[in-house]
Design a protein around this motif. Structure first.
Motif, PDB file in Angstrom:
ATOM      1  N   ALA A 104      19.252 -10.029 -27.039  1.00  0.00           N
ATOM      2  CA  ALA A 104      17.979  -9.679 -27.759  1.00  0.00           C
ATOM      3  C   ALA A 104      16.464  -8.948 -27.451  1.00  0.00           C
ATOM      4  O   ALA A 104      15.975  -8.580 -27.839  1.00  0.00           O
ATOM      5  CB  ALA A 104      17.276 -11.293 -27.071  1.00  0.00           C
ATOM      6  N   ARG A 105      16.982  -8.311 -26.144  1.00  0.00           N
ATOM      7  CA  ARG A 105      16.150  -7.056 -26.217  1.00  0.00           C
ATOM      8  C   ARG A 105      16.523  -5.608 -26.930  1.00  0.00           C
ATOM      9  O   ARG A 105      15.683  -4.899 -26.722  1.00  0.00           O
ATOM     10  CB  ARG A 105      16.872  -6.983 -24.170  1.00  0.00           C
ATOM     11  CG  ARG A 105      15.393  -5.931 -23.839  1.00  0.00           C
ATOM     12  CD  ARG A 105      15.789  -5.635 -22.185  1.00  0.00           C
ATOM     13  NE  ARG A 105      16.839  -6.431 -21.663  1.00  0.00           N
ATOM     14  CZ  ARG A 105      17.764  -4.897 -20.960  1.00  0.00           C
ATOM     15  NH1 ARG A 105      17.855  -3.734 -21.704  1.00  0.00           N
ATOM     16  NH2 ARG A 105      19.317  -4.775 -20.518  1.00  0.00           N
ATOM     17  N   ARG A 106      17.846  -5.889 -27.136  1.00  0.00           N
ATOM     18  CA  ARG A 106      18.144  -4.669 -27.890  1.00  0.00           C
ATOM     19  C   ARG A 106      17.710  -3.782 -28.883  1.00  0.00           C
ATOM     20  O   ARG A 106      17.700  -3.109 -29.609  1.00  0.00           O
ATOM     21  CB  ARG A 106      20.022  -4.139 -26.989  1.00  0.00           C
ATOM     22  CG  ARG A 106      19.535  -4.050 -25.890  1.00  0.00           C
ATOM     23  CD  ARG A 106      19.115  -2.584 -25.825  1.00  0.00           C
ATOM     24  NE  ARG A 106      19.714  -1.410 -26.380  1.00  0.00           N
ATOM     25  CZ  ARG A 106      18.049  -0.669 -26.511  1.00  0.00           C
ATOM     26  NH1 ARG A 106      17.671  -0.457 -26.050  1.00  0.00           N
ATOM     27  NH2 ARG A 106      19.015   0.230 -26.998  1.00  0.00           N
ATOM     28  N   GLN A 107      18.160  -5.481 -29.604  1.00  0.00           N
ATOM     29  CA  GLN A 107      17.747  -5.978 -31.273  1.00  0.00           C
ATOM     30  C   GLN A 107      16.564  -5.358 -31.845  1.00  0.00           C
ATOM     31  O   GLN A 107      16.678  -4.548 -33.225  1.00  0.00           O
ATOM     32  CB  GLN A 107      17.393  -7.330 -31.838  1.00  0.00           C
ATOM     33  CG  GLN A 107      18.595  -7.261 -33.055  1.00  0.00           C
ATOM     34  CD  GLN A 107      18.730  -8.689 -33.195  1.00  0.00           C
ATOM     35  OE1 GLN A 107      18.076 -10.020 -32.410  1.00  0.00           O
ATOM     36  NE2 GLN A 107      19.687  -9.434 -33.786  1.00  0.00           N
ATOM     37  N   PRO A 108      15.383  -4.951 -31.251  1.00  0.00           N
ATOM     38  CA  PRO A 108      14.322  -4.416 -31.919  1.00  0.00           C
ATOM     39  C   PRO A 108      14.301  -2.820 -32.156  1.00  0.00           C
ATOM     40  O   PRO A 108      14.384  -2.225 -33.597  1.00  0.00           O
ATOM     41  CB  PRO A 108      13.266  -4.426 -30.902  1.00  0.00           C
ATOM     42  CG  PRO A 108      13.101  -5.756 -30.310  1.00  0.00           C
ATOM     43  CD  PRO A 108      14.964  -5.394 -30.110  1.00  0.00           C
ATOM     44  N   SER A 109      15.259  -2.525 -31.192  1.00  0.00           N
ATOM     45  CA  SER A 109      15.687  -0.602 -31.220  1.00  0.00           C
ATOM     46  C   SER A 109      17.152  -0.924 -32.033  1.00  0.00           C
ATOM     47  O   SER A 109      16.726   0.337 -33.524  1.00  0.00           O
ATOM     48  CB  SER A 109      16.582  -0.516 -29.805  1.00  0.00           C
ATOM     49  OG  SER A 109      15.398  -0.214 -28.674  1.00  0.00           O
ATOM     50  N   TRP A 110      18.199  -2.020 -32.524  1.00  0.00           N
ATOM     51  CA  TRP A 110      18.949  -2.013 -33.741  1.00  0.00           C
ATOM     52  C   TRP A 110      18.358  -1.487 -35.164  1.00  0.00           C
ATOM     53  O   TRP A 110      18.201  -1.007 -36.377  1.00  0.00           O
ATOM     54  CB  TRP A 110      19.472  -3.122 -33.606  1.00  0.00           C
ATOM     55  CG  TRP A 110      20.602  -2.698 -32.359  1.00  0.00           C
ATOM     56  CD1 TRP A 110      20.681  -1.651 -31.163  1.00  0.00           C
ATOM     57  CD2 TRP A 110      21.288  -3.760 -31.443  1.00  0.00           C
ATOM     58  NE1 TRP A 110      21.347  -2.247 -30.584  1.00  0.00           N
ATOM     59  CE2 TRP A 110      22.203  -3.705 -30.657  1.00  0.00           C
ATOM     60  CE3 TRP A 110      21.649  -5.455 -32.372  1.00  0.00           C
ATOM     61  CZ2 TRP A 110      22.783  -4.198 -29.557  1.00  0.00           C
ATOM     62  CZ3 TRP A 110      21.415  -6.391 -31.284  1.00  0.00           C
ATOM     63  CH2 TRP A 110      22.369  -5.260 -29.372  1.00  0.00           C
ATOM     64  N   GLN A 111      17.364  -2.775 -35.231  1.00  0.00           N
ATOM     65  CA  GLN A 111      16.429  -2.460 -36.121  1.00  0.00           C
ATOM     66  C   GLN A 111      15.337  -1.829 -36.792  1.00  0.00           C
ATOM     67  O   GLN A 111      15.181  -1.071 -37.947  1.00  0.00           O
ATOM     68  CB  GLN A 111      15.785  -4.234 -36.230  1.00  0.00           C
ATOM     69  CG  GLN A 111      16.263  -5.167 -36.543  1.00  0.00           C
ATOM     70  CD  GLN A 111      15.598  -6.438 -35.846  1.00  0.00           C
ATOM     71  OE1 GLN A 111      13.993  -6.252 -35.623  1.00  0.00           O
ATOM     72  NE2 GLN A 111      15.890  -7.887 -36.021  1.00  0.00           N
ATOM     73  N   GLU A 112      15.470  -0.557 -35.469  1.00  0.00           N
ATOM     74  CA  GLU A 112      14.196   0.837 -36.104  1.00  0.00           C
ATOM     75  C   GLU A 112      15.154   0.923 -36.598  1.00  0.00           C
ATOM     76  O   GLU A 112      14.770   2.032 -37.542  1.00  0.00           O
ATOM     77  CB  GLU A 112      13.019   0.384 -34.253  1.00  0.00           C
ATOM     78  CG  GLU A 112      12.938   1.995 -35.126  1.00  0.00           C
ATOM     79  CD  GLU A 112      12.051   2.505 -33.596  1.00  0.00           C
ATOM     80  OE1 GLU A 112      11.256   3.510 -33.310  1.00  0.00           O
ATOM     81  OE2 GLU A 112      12.246   1.762 -32.504  1.00  0.00           O
TER      82      GLU A 112
ATOM     83  N   ASP B 106      18.355   1.017 -37.984  1.00  0.00           N
ATOM     84  CA  ASP B 106      17.837   0.650 -39.478  1.00  0.00           C
ATOM     85  C   ASP B 106      17.514   0.964 -40.553  1.00  0.00           C
ATOM     86  O   ASP B 106      17.650   1.614 -41.118  1.00  0.00           O
ATOM     87  CB  ASP B 106      19.080  -1.046 -39.116  1.00  0.00           C
ATOM     88  CG  ASP B 106      19.181  -1.438 -40.513  1.00  0.00           C
ATOM     89  OD1 ASP B 106      20.047  -0.471 -41.464  1.00  0.00           O
ATOM     90  OD2 ASP B 106      18.323  -1.774 -41.225  1.00  0.00           O
ATOM     91  N   THR B 107      15.560   1.290 -40.111  1.00  0.00           N
ATOM     92  CA  THR B 107      15.171   0.740 -41.260  1.00  0.00           C
ATOM     93  C   THR B 107      14.576   2.588 -41.412  1.00  0.00           C
ATOM     94  O   THR B 107      14.581   3.196 -42.425  1.00  0.00           O
ATOM     95  CB  THR B 107      13.545   0.826 -40.178  1.00  0.00           C
ATOM     96  OG1 THR B 107      13.331  -0.408 -40.291  1.00  0.00           O
ATOM     97  CG2 THR B 107      12.453   1.150 -41.455  1.00  0.00           C
TER      98      THR B 107
ATOM     99  N   GLN C 250      12.660  10.360 -33.178  1.00  0.00           N
ATOM    100  CA  GLN C 250      13.141   8.591 -32.872  1.00  0.00           C
ATOM    101  C   GLN C 250      14.623   8.763 -33.104  1.00  0.00           C
ATOM    102  O   GLN C 250      15.510   7.564 -33.005  1.00  0.00           O
ATOM    103  CB  GLN C 250      12.306   7.612 -33.140  1.00  0.00           C
ATOM    104  CG  GLN C 250      12.067   6.843 -33.119  1.00  0.00           C
ATOM    105  CD  GLN C 250      11.841   5.914 -31.771  1.00  0.00           C
ATOM    106  OE1 GLN C 250      11.751   6.923 -30.748  1.00  0.00           O
ATOM    107  NE2 GLN C 250      11.976   5.069 -31.502  1.00  0.00           N
TER     108      GLN C 250
END
Length: 317
Positions: free
Chosen positions: A8-16, A18-19, A39
Motif C-alpha cells: 500500500a505504501r509503495r503502490q503510488p510510486s509504481w503507478q506513477e 507506469d504513467t 522523476q
C-alpha cells in the motif's frame, strides 16, 4: 515485514512510474519534461529496489511479475535513450569533432609529416648514392626479387585477401598506436617511428625506381596510402601532443597537461583507427588486384586523398 502495508505504501510510486512510462512509450522519451525524466530515473531505481525486496520476502508472484514488467519497461526507455544519445555523440564526433581535433593539432601533425618526408628524402638520396645502403634497410629477399627477377612482392596477397587484409589492419593499428604511445617517452619513440617509416618508404621507392617498377609500385601504394599515410601522420601528431605535456607542460602541472593533451591525442586516435581499417580493406582487396588497371588505382588514390582533405577541413558554421 507487513506485506500488505508495504504494498500500500509503495503502490503510488509504481503507478506513477507506469504513467510516465506509458507517456514515454506512446509519445517518445523526448516529450517528457526535464523534471519528468529525472522523476522517471528516480522511480526506476526505486522500483528496481522494490523488485529485489519483493523476491527476497516472497510477497507473491503477481506483485513480482508486475514489478518485473515495470523495471523492464523502465530499463528499455532509460537505456535505449542513453544508447541513442551515445550514437548521436559518435555521429557528431565523426562529422565535426574529429576534423576540429585535427585542425587544432595541425602543428604537431605537420611536424610528424615533415619528419617522415625528410627521412624519406634521405633514404631516397642515400639509396642512389650507395647501393649498399639498401641492404641496411630493405630485407635481402625483397631486393633479390626486385633486382634479379624484376617482380614486385604484392602479388602474394592475391588469393588470400581476407587474411591479408586483417593482418594489414592489425599491423597498421599496432604501428600507429606505438607512435602514439611513444609520446610517453618524451616523444623519442614517436620521433623514431616517423623517421624509420619515412626512411623505409624512401628507400623502397628508390629500389623500385632503379629497376623500372615505380609505376606499378606506386599504383599499389596510392589507393590505401591515401588513408594509411595520413593516419600515420595523425598518430605521430598524437604522440607529440603527449610529449608536449611531458616536456613542455607550460602553465599547467604535468598531470593536468597530460589530461589536456591526452584528451586531444585520444580524439586523433578515435579518428585514425577507422581510417586504418578502411585502408586495410583497400590494401587487401583493391590495391593488389591485377584486374584493376594501374591508372584506375592512381585515380582512386587521388579521389580518396582529396576527399580526406576536404573532410578534415570541415568547419561548423
Amino acid at each position: 515485514m507487513n506485506i500488505q502495508r508495504w504494498i500500500a505504501r509503495r503502490q503510488p510510486s509504481w503507478q506513477e512510474l507506469d504513467t510516465l512510462l506509458k507517456k514515454a512509450e506512446k509519445q517518445g522519451l523526448k516529450t517528457l519534461k526535464a523534471d519528468e525524466i529525472r522523476q522517471l530515473s528516480s522511480l526506476y531505481r526505486s522500483v528496481s529496489g522494490d523488485l529485489a525486496r519483493a523476491k527476497t520476502n516472497q510477497v507473491g508472484e503477481l506483485v513480482v511479475r508486475d514489478l518485473h514488467s515495470l523495471t523492464t519497461r523502465g530499463y528499455s526507455q532509460i537505456y535505449q535513450g542513453s544508447r541513442r544519445q551515445e550514437w548521436r555523440a559518435i555521429r557528431e564526433f565523426y562529422l565535426w569533432g574529429f576534423p576540429a581535433a585535427v585542425q587544432q593539432a595541425g602543428g604537431y601533425i605537420a611536424f610528424a609529416t615533415a619528419l617522415f618526408v625528410l627521412a624519406g628524402l634521405i633514404g631516397w638520396w642515400l639509396s642512389w648514392r650507395d647501393p649498399n645502403f639498401l641492404r641496411l634497410i630493405v630485407p635481402g629477399h625483397l631486393i633479390e626479387q626486385v633486382r634479379d627477377r624484376g617482380e614486385l612482392w604484392m602479388g602474394s596477397i592475391v588469393g588470400m585477401e581476407p587474411f591479408a587484409s586483417s593482418s594489414i589492419m592489425i599491423n597498421n593499428i599496432q604501428v600507429s598506436l606505438a607512435a602514439v604511445a611513444g609520446g610517453m617517452t618524451a616523444g623519442l619513440l614517436t620521433l623514431y617511428s616517423m623517421l624509420l617509416n619515412g626512411l623505409m618508404i624512401g628507400t623502397i621507392g628508390a629500389l623500385v625506381t632503379q629497376n623500372n617498377l615505380a609505376f606499378p609500385f606506386w599504383a599499389f601504394v596510392f589507393p590505401h596510402g591515401a588513408l594509411e599515410l595520413p593516419a600515420i601522420f595523425l598518430a605521430g601528431g598524437a604522440g607529440f601532443l603527449l610529449a608536449r605535456a611531458i616536456v613542455f607542460p607550460g602553465q599547467y602541472r604535468r598531470s593536468d597537461a597530460l589530461k589536456l593533451y591526452g584528451t586531444r591525442a585520444a580524439q586523433l586516435v578515435f579518428g585514425l583507427v577507422p581510417m586504418l581499417v578502411i585502408a586495410g580493406i583497400i590494401e587487401g582487396f583493391f590495391s593488389p588486384n591485377p584486374y584493376v588497371p594501374n591508372v584506375v588505382k592512381y585515380l582512386a588514390g587521388l579521389v580518396l586523398f582529396v576527399s580526406l582533405i576536404a573532410y578534415l577541413s570541415r568547419k561548423r558554421l
